[in-house]
Design a protein around this motif. Sequence first.
Motif, PDB file in Angstrom:
ATOM      1  N   ILE A 218      64.914  29.072 -36.978  1.00  0.00           N
ATOM      2  CA  ILE A 218      63.515  29.261 -36.588  1.00  0.00           C
ATOM      3  C   ILE A 218      63.257  30.753 -36.462  1.00  0.00           C
ATOM      4  O   ILE A 218      64.124  31.514 -36.032  1.00  0.00           O
ATOM      5  CB  ILE A 218      63.195  28.541 -35.256  1.00  0.00           C
ATOM      6  CG1 ILE A 218      61.682  28.558 -34.979  1.00  0.00           C
ATOM      7  CG2 ILE A 218      63.960  29.143 -34.091  1.00  0.00           C
ATOM      8  CD1 ILE A 218      61.275  27.706 -33.781  1.00  0.00           C
ATOM      9  N   TRP A 219      62.085  31.206 -36.913  1.00  0.00           N
ATOM     10  CA  TRP A 219      61.686  32.600 -36.713  1.00  0.00           C
ATOM     11  C   TRP A 219      60.170  32.705 -36.768  1.00  0.00           C
ATOM     12  O   TRP A 219      59.501  31.898 -37.414  1.00  0.00           O
ATOM     13  CB  TRP A 219      62.366  33.536 -37.706  1.00  0.00           C
ATOM     14  CG  TRP A 219      61.945  33.444 -39.148  1.00  0.00           C
ATOM     15  CD1 TRP A 219      61.104  34.277 -39.826  1.00  0.00           C
ATOM     16  CD2 TRP A 219      62.394  32.477 -40.116  1.00  0.00           C
ATOM     17  NE1 TRP A 219      60.992  33.894 -41.151  1.00  0.00           N
ATOM     18  CE2 TRP A 219      61.772  32.791 -41.348  1.00  0.00           C
ATOM     19  CE3 TRP A 219      63.249  31.368 -40.062  1.00  0.00           C
ATOM     20  CZ2 TRP A 219      61.979  32.051 -42.513  1.00  0.00           C
ATOM     21  CZ3 TRP A 219      63.449  30.620 -41.228  1.00  0.00           C
ATOM     22  CH2 TRP A 219      62.822  30.967 -42.421  1.00  0.00           C
ATOM     23  N   GLN A 220      59.633  33.686 -36.052  1.00  0.00           N
ATOM     24  CA  GLN A 220      58.184  33.845 -35.952  1.00  0.00           C
ATOM     25  C   GLN A 220      57.856  35.234 -35.446  1.00  0.00           C
ATOM     26  O   GLN A 220      58.725  35.967 -34.956  1.00  0.00           O
ATOM     27  CB  GLN A 220      57.614  32.809 -34.985  1.00  0.00           C
ATOM     28  CG  GLN A 220      58.105  33.010 -33.548  1.00  0.00           C
ATOM     29  CD  GLN A 220      57.490  32.048 -32.563  1.00  0.00           C
ATOM     30  OE1 GLN A 220      57.687  30.847 -32.664  1.00  0.00           O
ATOM     31  NE2 GLN A 220      56.750  32.578 -31.600  1.00  0.00           N
ATOM     32  N   ALA A 221      56.589  35.604 -35.566  1.00  0.00           N
ATOM     33  CA  ALA A 221      56.110  36.868 -35.023  1.00  0.00           C
ATOM     34  C   ALA A 221      55.934  36.757 -33.519  1.00  0.00           C
ATOM     35  O   ALA A 221      55.708  35.663 -32.980  1.00  0.00           O
ATOM     36  CB  ALA A 221      54.785  37.248 -35.678  1.00  0.00           C
ATOM     37  N   ASN A 222      56.013  37.886 -32.828  1.00  0.00           N
ATOM     38  CA  ASN A 222      55.762  37.884 -31.386  1.00  0.00           C
ATOM     39  C   ASN A 222      54.262  37.946 -31.114  1.00  0.00           C
ATOM     40  O   ASN A 222      53.442  37.855 -32.037  1.00  0.00           O
ATOM     41  CB  ASN A 222      56.531  39.008 -30.685  1.00  0.00           C
ATOM     42  CG  ASN A 222      55.990  40.395 -31.013  1.00  0.00           C
ATOM     43  OD1 ASN A 222      55.033  40.561 -31.781  1.00  0.00           O
ATOM     44  ND2 ASN A 222      56.603  41.413 -30.433  1.00  0.00           N
ATOM     45  N   ALA A 223      53.876  38.106 -29.864  1.00  0.00           N
ATOM     46  CA  ALA A 223      52.461  37.995 -29.485  1.00  0.00           C
ATOM     47  C   ALA A 223      51.581  39.038 -30.149  1.00  0.00           C
ATOM     48  O   ALA A 223      50.375  38.817 -30.334  1.00  0.00           O
ATOM     49  CB  ALA A 223      52.319  38.080 -27.960  1.00  0.00           C
ATOM     50  N   THR A 224      52.160  40.161 -30.527  1.00  0.00           N
ATOM     51  CA  THR A 224      51.369  41.201 -31.183  1.00  0.00           C
ATOM     52  C   THR A 224      51.574  41.212 -32.689  1.00  0.00           C
ATOM     53  O   THR A 224      51.216  42.177 -33.376  1.00  0.00           O
ATOM     54  CB  THR A 224      51.703  42.586 -30.597  1.00  0.00           C
ATOM     55  OG1 THR A 224      53.115  42.818 -30.677  1.00  0.00           O
ATOM     56  CG2 THR A 224      51.258  42.672 -29.148  1.00  0.00           C
ATOM     57  N   GLY A 225      52.160  40.134 -33.226  1.00  0.00           N
ATOM     58  CA  GLY A 225      52.224  39.964 -34.670  1.00  0.00           C
ATOM     59  C   GLY A 225      53.347  40.681 -35.370  1.00  0.00           C
ATOM     60  O   GLY A 225      53.225  41.006 -36.562  1.00  0.00           O
TER      61      GLY A 225
END
Length: 395
Positions: free
Chosen positions: A184-191
């Motif tokens: 799993i991987w994704q951007a943090n709150a600021t993209g």
Amino acid sequence: MVQLSKFLAVAAACLAAPAIAHPGEKHDPHVVKREIHARDVMAAHAKRSLNACENSFHARELNKRSIARRSQTVKKLRQKRGITANPQKWRRDLAALEKWEAIDHNRTGILDYSPATPESVVFGANTSAVLTPTVTDGPYYVWGEVVRQNVKEELYSDGVDVFLEVQYIDVNTCKPVPGAVVDIWQANATGVYSGISESGNYAADGWDSTYLRGIQQTDRDGVATFESIFPGHYDGRATHTHLLAHLNATLLPNKTILADTGSVAHIGQLFWNEVLRSAVEDTYPYNTNTQDITSNAEDMWSIVQADSAYDPFPEYVYLGEGLDDGLFAWIQIGINTTADYTDNSYYSIAAFHGADGGYALSDSSVGGGAPAGASGSPPSGTGMPTASGSPGPSA
């Protein structure tokens, strides 16, 4: 027709706005067009297979266990976090998926429920009857992340807590897929993604950063669970979470995957509805994100992902009355366990993370494992994949 309208929308997006993608991502509109058609055919076939077995005894028993497990998970999370207010469930009509994708999305409402509400009503909704098809993993996939359920770290991981349950189902048998190794991987709150430091995405701590990335192995019911945050948005893409499933892969003692073992059975992206995204982005630190927002309707890959045969939107529950208490989300993903996308151009590795830090790879547009020419020498025995396959037109 839903399928045709989405096909035309994607084709228009590819031709008119080729920049709608991850920074650094490359797309040939003609290849995308062919891939959409191929996925539609595969999805329709898988849907028929699922329909044929979804009423079998083992499928019904699996659904019962899933309902009970989700209910218990929410109860435990609420107790652990000291939440006493009634949780809330977002309800939506899967038949209205096309409207759901539109800018004027289908607002079916929020349902408050009590302990008297049947668990099957709250936790029975799933996507076991629909297929989430493979799409590009984007240019920010990092090989070598560690096995961990909680992918949040002390830095760069602030945001709305999300407890995500992903369940993999074999489309040919409706049986769970145990032992799958799920990234799993994704951007943090600021993209911003961790592990990448190049034009379009300069992560704090650069290639050595690992926040909001991790690996889990599915249990006997095909379930992998992660503790993360709601992903932030960035210019050109709708808000999404990446998933990639390896089958028959070998886990090393250092809690990474051994190179050249197993298959890549599924590459996918989960998308989140606009009402939830808007609510999340009114909170800190999401409201400090200065990048442009792309809606689901404007995103080329969410359109590719969503159709009458498959549904990339997780179901979710507010653990309490507000976002401060966090979310529990779940999705069932139907996969073909005989498929292998290791040599597919969509399987693209941007970087490698080893015991002594991260390394950039020279060209993340090569499918079939890591391209040759890493900028740095990863330590031996850490599971560095080798190049196999040829350059693909998109990644």
